[in-house]
Design a protein around this motif. Structure first.
Motif, PDB file in Angstrom:
ATOM      1  N   ARG A  35       0.818  -1.227   0.000  1.00 23.29           N
ATOM      2  CA  ARG A  35       0.000   0.000   0.000  1.00 23.29           C
ATOM      3  C   ARG A  35       0.846   1.268   0.000  1.00 23.29           C
ATOM      4  N   THR A  36       2.040   1.216   0.596  1.00 24.35           N
ATOM      5  CA  THR A  36       2.823   2.446   0.819  1.00 24.35           C
ATOM      6  C   THR A  36       3.049   3.273  -0.440  1.00 24.35           C
ATOM      7  N   ARG A  66       1.695 -10.675  -6.372  1.00 17.91           N
ATOM      8  CA  ARG A  66       0.906 -11.725  -5.737  1.00 17.91           C
ATOM      9  C   ARG A  66       0.345 -12.589  -6.867  1.00 17.91           C
ATOM     10  N   ASN A  76      -0.414  -6.134  -7.183  1.00 16.27           N
ATOM     11  CA  ASN A  76       0.440  -4.939  -7.220  1.00 16.27           C
ATOM     12  C   ASN A  76       0.277  -4.202  -8.545  1.00 16.27           C
ATOM     13  N   ALA A 144      10.226  -6.917  -1.172  1.00 19.61           N
ATOM     14  CA  ALA A 144       9.650  -7.582  -2.343  1.00 19.61           C
ATOM     15  C   ALA A 144       8.830  -8.753  -1.777  1.00 19.61           C
ATOM     16  N   SER A 145       9.021  -9.961  -2.319  1.00 19.03           N
ATOM     17  CA  SER A 145       8.378 -11.115  -1.674  1.00 19.03           C
ATOM     18  C   SER A 145       9.446 -12.083  -1.188  1.00 19.03           C
ATOM     19  N   LYS A 197       6.854  -0.857  11.502  1.00 17.06           N
ATOM     20  CA  LYS A 197       8.056  -1.347  10.796  1.00 17.06           C
ATOM     21  C   LYS A 197       9.344  -0.867  11.447  1.00 17.06           C
TER      22      LYS A 197
HETATM   23  C1  6PG Z   1       4.057  -6.970  -1.508  1.00 17.17           C
HETATM   24  C2  6PG Z   1       5.183  -5.980  -1.440  1.00 17.17           C
HETATM   25  C3  6PG Z   1       5.815  -6.000  -0.097  1.00 17.17           C
HETATM   26  C4  6PG Z   1       5.465  -4.671   0.504  1.00 17.17           C
HETATM   27  C5  6PG Z   1       5.663  -4.667   1.989  1.00 17.17           C
HETATM   28  C6  6PG Z   1       5.121  -3.370   2.599  1.00 17.17           C
HETATM   29  O1  6PG Z   1       3.743  -7.449  -2.585  1.00 17.17           O
HETATM   30  O2  6PG Z   1       3.448  -7.178  -0.449  1.00 17.17           O
HETATM   31  O3  6PG Z   1       5.977  -5.879  -2.437  1.00 17.17           O
HETATM   32  O4  6PG Z   1       7.201  -6.200  -0.083  1.00 17.17           O
HETATM   33  O5  6PG Z   1       6.280  -3.655  -0.088  1.00 17.17           O
HETATM   34  O6  6PG Z   1       4.943  -5.761   2.523  1.00 17.17           O
HETATM   35  O7  6PG Z   1       3.751  -3.317   2.290  1.00 17.17           O
HETATM   36  P1  6PG Z   1       2.851  -2.043   2.736  1.00 17.17           P
HETATM   37  O8  6PG Z   1       3.368  -0.879   1.954  1.00 17.17           O
HETATM   38  O9  6PG Z   1       1.453  -2.427   2.342  1.00 17.17           O
HETATM   39  O10 6PG Z   1       3.038  -1.872   4.216  1.00 17.17           O
END
Ligand code: 6PG
Length: 235
Positions: A35-36, A66, A76, A144-145, A197
């Motif tokens: 979301r950020t 995802r 995404n 990332a993941s 975080k």
């Molecule tokens: C994903 C992201 C993941 C994300 C972080 C922060 O697909 O979930 O790429 O790495 O950047 O989990 O997520 P938020 O910005 O939602 O806190």
């Protein structure tokens, strides 16, 4: 009025684009998920910043995805499409991670081939050097993941790999760039929002936690720079 993290990130991207286009005639940008970055993408797509970027020379990629349909709210790609993509970005300049194949592994293999073709590189050779890779940080220190303890952390050759869900939502299979690609980047920018975080960020930046525990600690570009943008609310 203190500049927000999202505005600082948008300005960093505008500057990186101008420098890359001047240097090489194009700008290769890897988008982060979650979301950020949404506010950053919205600022980039709006005046005055959008007219400061020569979008005809910008190529957009994804750091991870995802394994859901591209129209799914958890995608995404869907986030970027609603917040960043506009008519000024040629559709063939957006290289999405394919999630319409039978398995995440098949999607990862295809994305690696697409990257190799775009950069004119052998798919089993050294990875491309993206101009800028945007990354987020999860409360558990994933980026990332690349999740704590995942096999993907040990991938040293493949550019893209599949990864099972981590422990944070959305609990779906993933496709992600690997450390070799992240660490080949000319520039990496972490966009981090939310007090949740802070511990993970401290572990990465101050405690020097191992990447198995806090995967963002494994992002150490060989020749590139890393910028961290924090705010209690970066989105
Ligand atoms: C994903 C992201 C993941 C994300 C972080 C922060 O697909 O979930 O790429 O790495 O950047 O989990 O997520 P938020 O910005 O939602 O806190």
């Amino acid at each position: 009025m203190p500049i927000t993290c999202a505005a600082a990130a948008a300005d960093l991207i505008v500057d990186a684009a101008a420098a890359a286009i001047e240097r090489a005639g194009r700008f290769t940008l890897v988008l982060s998920g979650g979301r950020t970055p949404e506010k950053t993408y919205e600022l980039l797509a709006a005046a005055p910043r959008t007219s400061a970027v020569d979008w005809s020379k910008v190529y957009l990629f994804f750091g991870d995805e995802r394994f859901v349909p591209s129209g799914d709210a958890r995608s995404n790609y869907a986030l970027a499409r609603r917040s960043l993509f506009s008519a000024s970005i040629p559709a063939n300049h957006i290289l999405a991670i394919p999630t319409n194949l039978p398995t995440p592994a098949a999607g990862a293999a295809l994305y690696a081939r697409l990257l190799a073709s775009f950069f004119g590189l052998p798919p089993d050779g050294p990875p491309p050097a993206f101009d800028l890779i945007l990354l987020g940080l999860g409360d558990d220190g994933h980026t990332a993941s690349l999740f704590p303890g995942a096999a993907a952390l040990d991938e040293e050759r493949a550019w893209v790999t599949a990864s099972p869900p981590g422990t944070l939502p959305p609990l779906v299979d993933r496709i992600t760039l690997t450390y070799p690609v992240l660490n080949a980047a000319k520039q990496v920018a972490f966009l981090v929002s939310g007090a949740g975080k802070a511990e993970a960020a401290r572990d990465v930046l101050m405690r020097h936690a191992p990447r198995s525990e806090r995967p963002a600690a494994g992002v150490k570009p060989t020749h590139g720079t890393v910028t961290w943008l924090f705010e209690p609310r970066c989105g």
